[in-house]
Write an enzyme that holds these catalytic residues in place. Structure first.
Site, PDB file in Angstrom:
ATOM      1  N   ASP A 136       0.831  -1.192   0.000  1.00 22.31           N
ATOM      2  CA  ASP A 136       0.000   0.000   0.000  1.00 22.31           C
ATOM      3  C   ASP A 136       0.864   1.238   0.000  1.00 22.31           C
ATOM      4  O   ASP A 136       2.081   1.173   0.188  1.00 22.31           O
ATOM      5  CB  ASP A 136      -0.985  -0.003   1.159  1.00 22.31           C
ATOM      6  CG  ASP A 136      -0.311   0.185   2.513  1.00 22.31           C
ATOM      7  OD1 ASP A 136       0.927   0.302   2.546  1.00 22.31           O
ATOM      8  OD2 ASP A 136      -1.022   0.215   3.527  1.00 22.31           O
ATOM      9  N   ASN A 193      -4.000  12.645   1.305  1.00 22.71           N
ATOM     10  CA  ASN A 193      -5.364  13.113   1.043  1.00 22.71           C
ATOM     11  C   ASN A 193      -5.672  14.346   1.859  1.00 22.71           C
ATOM     12  O   ASN A 193      -6.340  15.277   1.370  1.00 22.71           O
ATOM     13  CB  ASN A 193      -6.371  12.002   1.362  1.00 22.71           C
ATOM     14  CG  ASN A 193      -6.524  11.009   0.224  1.00 22.71           C
ATOM     15  OD1 ASN A 193      -6.226  11.342  -0.931  1.00 22.71           O
ATOM     16  ND2 ASN A 193      -6.965   9.802   0.523  1.00 22.71           N
ATOM     17  N   GLU A 197      -5.921   2.363  -0.197  1.00 22.62           N
ATOM     18  CA  GLU A 197      -4.655   2.432  -0.902  1.00 22.62           C
ATOM     19  C   GLU A 197      -3.918   1.104  -0.866  1.00 22.62           C
ATOM     20  O   GLU A 197      -2.736   1.022  -1.232  1.00 22.62           O
ATOM     21  CB  GLU A 197      -3.782   3.520  -0.279  1.00 22.62           C
ATOM     22  CG  GLU A 197      -3.217   3.201   1.105  1.00 22.62           C
ATOM     23  CD  GLU A 197      -4.191   3.512   2.242  1.00 22.62           C
ATOM     24  OE1 GLU A 197      -3.747   3.619   3.381  1.00 22.62           O
ATOM     25  OE2 GLU A 197      -5.417   3.671   1.968  1.00 22.62           O
ATOM     26  N   ASP A 253      -7.075  10.418  -5.638  1.00 24.47           N
ATOM     27  CA  ASP A 253      -7.550   9.500  -6.663  1.00 24.47           C
ATOM     28  C   ASP A 253      -6.594   9.467  -7.845  1.00 24.47           C
ATOM     29  O   ASP A 253      -6.338   8.399  -8.435  1.00 24.47           O
ATOM     30  CB  ASP A 253      -8.941   9.910  -7.149  1.00 24.47           C
ATOM     31  CG  ASP A 253     -10.021   9.671  -6.106  1.00 24.47           C
ATOM     32  OD1 ASP A 253      -9.747   8.922  -5.136  1.00 24.47           O
ATOM     33  OD2 ASP A 253     -11.136  10.219  -6.256  1.00 24.47           O
TER      34      ASP A 253
END
Length: 607
Positions: free
Chosen positions: A471, A479, A515, A488
């Site tokens: 990840d 974010n 993620e 995104d």
């Protein structure tokens, strides 16, 4: 014919004396006209005795056929007949028609004595006939070298006089003449019956309206011919003269009405002409039906007048209409033109002969019968031709329909195949969508679970398997700083970069959530699994995506690789494999992130 004022005798100059008819009893018919005189009784009240004493008012008779037309007068005809042989001869006086209403015949000898009287007519029972024959005739025997005077008084029911081709025969000649006439008429009627039965069969079989109308026309024509020529009085109802006249009057108009209705339907006037043409023809047919109604109530003269005026108008109108349609190449119209031409020509020939314009011969006498037969036969052939044409068109239509159906079936089959392929493609896309993550293009968690279970269930015995879970490091902080839209975008670029490494190797990429990603593959050694994970880490670093909260200042990822091989595979389950890779990923993050941790030992659950 003009009618004189109310006097018993028409004001006419005395006629010159005429020579007696020389009679030798031969077989040929002898015309009475050249040897006869006519007297018109305008009031109709003269007795035979009064007439014999009348010396003025007589006029020359026509050469062949007596035509008194429409008149309320009574007409007298007188002629002398001389037996030019030495022996007795039997003569037959034939009026040539069965349809004179009232006929009184007197034969007067040279000494003035009335030797014979006959009172007959088609308004009287058949038993009053002088001879048992369908026409009005009587016989008388002449002595050798004897001369007699024959007087005929003819009157009508309501004013219409039929044409009267008055003849004198010998007995043998009359029998031969009657035999020939009846034979030809019987053949004519027999042919009509055959046509009726044949077309009735076709009508019952096909239910085609034109056949039904043609049958009605034939039946009415047959009835009129049978009655007009006196066969009904002779064979069917000899004691019902009024019925005879009603049948003749009604059928005369119905011939034109039924024939017109058939012709209109046969020519398809409503469809192939302008509306007014059909309306005029229909109006003329209605007028003829009114004439038939008049005949039903025994208004014979009015019924005959309607038939003559409106019937002739209908025939001529349809004849011209058919000629116009024939020019337009309407096939049915050609048959109508031929049929009506034969009928009109025969009628003209027949009436010219009756009116003394043409000489009387057996050919011209039977012209009307022949013309009628030709007309009916041509119309029958035309109807059969129309049926053949319809049959051909039907076969062509069926063939075209079959070809269209086959073509449609091929198109439908092709369309079904195309739709099947489209449906299969749509199902494939739907299936792909159902197992694919929309944002990154990687497979989703459900497909990961299915693939992991299938790989473990169907792997070869002893075949090593590796699960790499990885990840993005500190993605929540990314974010929070850059926003979810930027996050995104990072996920998309991250997954595309990873796929660029995995696809050439044939390894799938799964997005397990958020993620977190994974790849499941087989590899013979732990070292090769570790090498693949390192290539993935280096590919992510090569993106150099800025990340201010990352120690390295760029987006990085941590990798946990669980490699399983040997005897330990026998007890391996998807849950155990996933737990091992997840523990190793946790160790990579706890060890500083941006690193790869590979292990082959059974996993220890995350603390």
């Amino acid at each position: 014919m003009a009618i004189a004022p109310a006097t018993a005798v028409a004001a006419t100059a005395p006629a010159a004396a005429v020579a007696p008819l020389p009679f030798d009893g031969g077989g040929d018919a002898m015309r009475v006209g050249p040897h006869a005189q006519v007297f018109e009784d305008t009031r109709g009240d003269l007795t035979f005795a009064q007439l014999r004493s009348t010396t003025t008012g007589w006029r020359a008779a026509p050469l062949d056929t007596f035509n008194f037309g429409v008149s309320t007068s009574v007409f007298w005809v007188r002629a002398s007949v001389h037996n030019i042989t030495a022996g007795p001869l039997r003569m037959v006086v034939d009026l040539g028609t069965p349809n004179m209403d009232y006929v009184d015949a007197y034969v007067v000898a040279a000494d003035g004595q009335v030797r014979q009287q006959v009172h007959t007519g088609d308004r009287l029972p058949f038993s009053t006939r002088g001879i048992h024959d369908r026409t009005l005739a009587f016989a008388h025997t002449l002595n050798g070298n004897e001369t007699v005077d024959v007087y005929l008084r003819v009157a009508t029911h309501d004013g219409l006089f039929e044409l009267m081709p008055l003849r004198v025969f010998g007995t043998k000649g009359f029998v031969e003449h009657t035999h020939d006439e009846n034979l030809l008429i019987s053949l004519f009627h027999g042919g009509l019956i055959v046509l009726v039965l044949y077309n009735l069969f076709l009508f019952v079989s096909t239910r085609e309206k034109n056949f039904g109308l043609y049958v009605v026309y034939l039946v009415v024509f047959l009835i009129n011919s049978f009655a007009f020529r006196g066969f009904d009085m002779e064979h069917l109802w000899p004691d019902s003269p009024r019925l005879h006249n009603i049948v003749v009057g009604v059928s005369a108009s119905l011939i034109f009405a039924s024939g017109g209705a058939f012709t209109m339907a046969y020519l398809h006037l409503r469809r192939k002409t302008t509306p007014w043409v059909w309306q005029v023809a229909a109006a003329l047919i209605a007028a003829n039906m009114c004439g038939a109604l008049l005949g039903l109530f025994d208004f014979y003269t009015l019924a005959a007048g309607f038939a003559a005026i409106f019937g002739l108008a209908l025939v001529l109108f349809l004849y011209v209409t058919a000629a116009v349609l024939a020019v337009r190449d309407v096939r049915e119209a050609r048959f109508v033109v031929m049929a009506f031409t034969a009928l009109i020509c025969s009628a003209v020939l027949y009436y010219l002969q009756l009116l003394d314009v043409l000489p009387a011969t057996r050919v011209s006498f039977w012209a009307m019968l022949a013309g009628s037969w030709i007309e009916l036969m041509v119309l029958g052939f035309g109807l059969a031709d129309a049926m053949n044409t319809l049959k051909t068109q039907k076969l062509q239509a069926e063939r075209a329909a079959r070809e269209n159906q086959e073509a449609m079936a091929l198109r439908l089959e092709k369309r079904v195949v195309e739709r099947t392929l489209e449906l299969a493609e749509a199902n494939r896309q739907l299936s792909t969508l159902s197992i694919t993550d929309e944002l990154t293009g990687a497979y989703n968690r459900r497909h990961f679970d299915q693939q992991c279970a299938q790989r473990l269930a169907h792997r070869g015995r002893g075949e090593p398997i590796a699960l790499c879970i990885f990840d993005i490091d500190l993605f929540k902080q990314y974010n929070d700083r850059y926003g979810h839209v930027a996050g995104d975008a990072v996920l998309r670029r991250f997954s595309h970069a990873v796929l660029s490494v995995l696809h050439p190797e044939g390894h799938p990429l799964f997005r397990l959530g958020g993620e977190e990603f994974a790849t499941l593959f087989t590899t013979p050694t732990e070292a090769e699994a570790d090498a693949l994970a390192h290539r993935l880490r280096e590919t992510v670093n090569a993106l150099a995506l800025p990340h201010a909260d990352s120690p390295r200042g760029i987006v990085t990822a941590s990798f946990g690789v669980a490699w399983w091989g040997g005897e330990a595979l026998d007890d391996l389950t998807p849950e155990v494999l996933y737990a091992a890779a997840d523990r190793l990923l946790y160790e990579a993050k706890r060890g500083g992130r941006d690193r790869v941790v590979v292990h082959t030992q059974p996993p220890v659950p995350r603390a």
